[in-house]
Write a protein that holds these residues in place. Structure first.
Motif, PDB file in Angstrom:
ATOM      1  N   ARG A 165     -20.188 -11.609 -31.728  1.00 56.14           N
ATOM      2  CA  ARG A 165     -20.345 -10.332 -31.018  1.00 56.14           C
ATOM      3  C   ARG A 165     -18.999  -9.870 -30.468  1.00 56.14           C
ATOM      4  O   ARG A 165     -18.588  -8.719 -30.656  1.00 56.14           O
ATOM      5  N   HIS A 166     -18.289 -10.771 -29.800  1.00 54.33           N
ATOM      6  CA  HIS A 166     -17.027 -10.376 -29.192  1.00 54.33           C
ATOM      7  C   HIS A 166     -15.921 -10.176 -30.221  1.00 54.33           C
ATOM      8  O   HIS A 166     -14.996  -9.386 -29.987  1.00 54.33           O
ATOM      9  N   ASN A 167     -16.000 -10.844 -31.358  1.00 59.71           N
ATOM     10  CA  ASN A 167     -15.018 -10.578 -32.418  1.00 59.71           C
ATOM     11  C   ASN A 167     -15.215  -9.187 -33.004  1.00 59.71           C
ATOM     12  O   ASN A 167     -14.253  -8.572 -33.471  1.00 59.71           O
ATOM     13  N   GLY A 168     -16.443  -8.670 -32.963  1.00 60.34           N
ATOM     14  CA  GLY A 168     -16.659  -7.270 -33.335  1.00 60.34           C
ATOM     15  C   GLY A 168     -15.937  -6.348 -32.374  1.00 60.34           C
ATOM     16  O   GLY A 168     -15.308  -5.362 -32.784  1.00 60.34           O
ATOM     17  N   HIS A 169     -15.992  -6.667 -31.077  1.00 62.69           N
ATOM     18  CA  HIS A 169     -15.227  -5.898 -30.093  1.00 62.69           C
ATOM     19  C   HIS A 169     -13.733  -6.021 -30.401  1.00 62.69           C
ATOM     20  O   HIS A 169     -12.989  -5.030 -30.328  1.00 62.69           O
ATOM     21  N   ALA A 170     -13.298  -7.240 -30.721  1.00 65.77           N
ATOM     22  CA  ALA A 170     -11.878  -7.475 -30.996  1.00 65.77           C
ATOM     23  C   ALA A 170     -11.402  -6.654 -32.196  1.00 65.77           C
ATOM     24  O   ALA A 170     -10.267  -6.154 -32.188  1.00 65.77           O
ATOM     25  N   ASP A 171     -12.247  -6.492 -33.200  1.00 62.75           N
ATOM     26  CA  ASP A 171     -11.893  -5.640 -34.350  1.00 62.75           C
ATOM     27  C   ASP A 171     -11.519  -4.238 -33.886  1.00 62.75           C
ATOM     28  O   ASP A 171     -10.499  -3.683 -34.286  1.00 62.75           O
ATOM     29  N   LEU A 172     -12.378  -3.663 -33.063  1.00 60.93           N
ATOM     30  CA  LEU A 172     -12.154  -2.291 -32.597  1.00 60.93           C
ATOM     31  C   LEU A 172     -10.956  -2.198 -31.659  1.00 60.93           C
ATOM     32  O   LEU A 172     -10.161  -1.253 -31.741  1.00 60.93           O
ATOM     33  N   LEU A 173     -10.807  -3.183 -30.787  1.00 61.12           N
ATOM     34  CA  LEU A 173      -9.675  -3.188 -29.866  1.00 61.12           C
ATOM     35  C   LEU A 173      -8.355  -3.291 -30.624  1.00 61.12           C
ATOM     36  O   LEU A 173      -7.393  -2.580 -30.322  1.00 61.12           O
ATOM     37  N   ARG A 174      -8.297  -4.168 -31.601  1.00 59.70           N
ATOM     38  CA  ARG A 174      -7.059  -4.346 -32.376  1.00 59.70           C
ATOM     39  C   ARG A 174      -6.727  -3.079 -33.153  1.00 59.70           C
ATOM     40  O   ARG A 174      -5.573  -2.648 -33.200  1.00 59.70           O
ATOM     41  N   GLU A 175      -7.740  -2.464 -33.747  1.00 63.31           N
ATOM     42  CA  GLU A 175      -7.486  -1.232 -34.488  1.00 63.31           C
ATOM     43  C   GLU A 175      -6.934  -0.149 -33.556  1.00 63.31           C
ATOM     44  O   GLU A 175      -6.034   0.604 -33.916  1.00 63.31           O
TER      45      GLU A 175
END
Length: 183
Positions: A165-175
């Motif tokens: 779940r949090h790696n999905g957040h990390a995807d968006l944050l990194r982008e």
């Protein structure tokens, strides 16, 4: 002209991707540990090459940041493995009853804060890995004040879900930080 990018491409395009090392066959413990390791490596990868940018917030009014995720997941690892499963007196490192969102609120662009977050996360991951390796089996059960009786098996599955779940957040944050995309 640049070639089009595809969101489903791998985050890294060259070299070995350690996220693909989870076994596809074998015993349950090895598979769960492998999947959890892959999720942890994904978090590190999504944060790689950044320092001050790790504290950049998603969008107002959110306090979500990559550094906040590292701090949050250090506390989550600590809660489930050290406090619950091992029974240690180990209060959260980055949050408290008085400030339950300090893991995110305190994620600021300070090299000492960044280093402390990574040190804590790595310490908790190492503890969890050693605990799981030494546990007699996945049916080890502890009483949790929130969930009731939980097994080590449940904790491992929950941790895979928590990281995913949090790696999905990390995807968006990194982008948002530098445009880097990929799974």
């Amino acid at each position: 002209m640049t070639s089009p990018r595809r969101r489903a491409e791998m985050f890294i395009s060259t070299g070995r991707d350690d996220r693909l090392s989870a076994p596809a066959t074998g015993d349950e413990r090895s598979m769960l540990v492998g999947f959890l390791r892959s999720q942890r490596v994904t978090l590190e990868l999504k944060c790689s090459g950044l320092e001050a940018e790790l504290s950049r917030r998603a969008v107002a009014p959110s306090t979500l940041s990559l550094l906040g995720l590292v701090r949050h997941l250090a506390d989550v690892e600590r809660r489930w493995f050290r406090r619950l499963m091992a029974g240690q007196d180990a209060p959260p490192l980055f949050s408290s009853e008085a400030n339950p969102d300090e893991d995110f609120d305190g994620a600021v662009a300070d090299p000492a804060v960044v280093a402390a977050a990574w040190d804590a996360w790595r310490t908790e991951v190492a503890f969890a890995d050693a605990f799981v390796a030494d546990a007699p089996d996945l049916d080890l059960v502890r009483e949790d004040s929130w969930r009731g009786p939980v097994s080590l098996r449940w904790v491992l599955i929950h941790m895979v879900e928590e990281y995913a779940r949090h790696n999905g957040h990390a995807d968006l944050l990194r982008e948002r930080i530098d445009g880097a995309i990929g799974v």
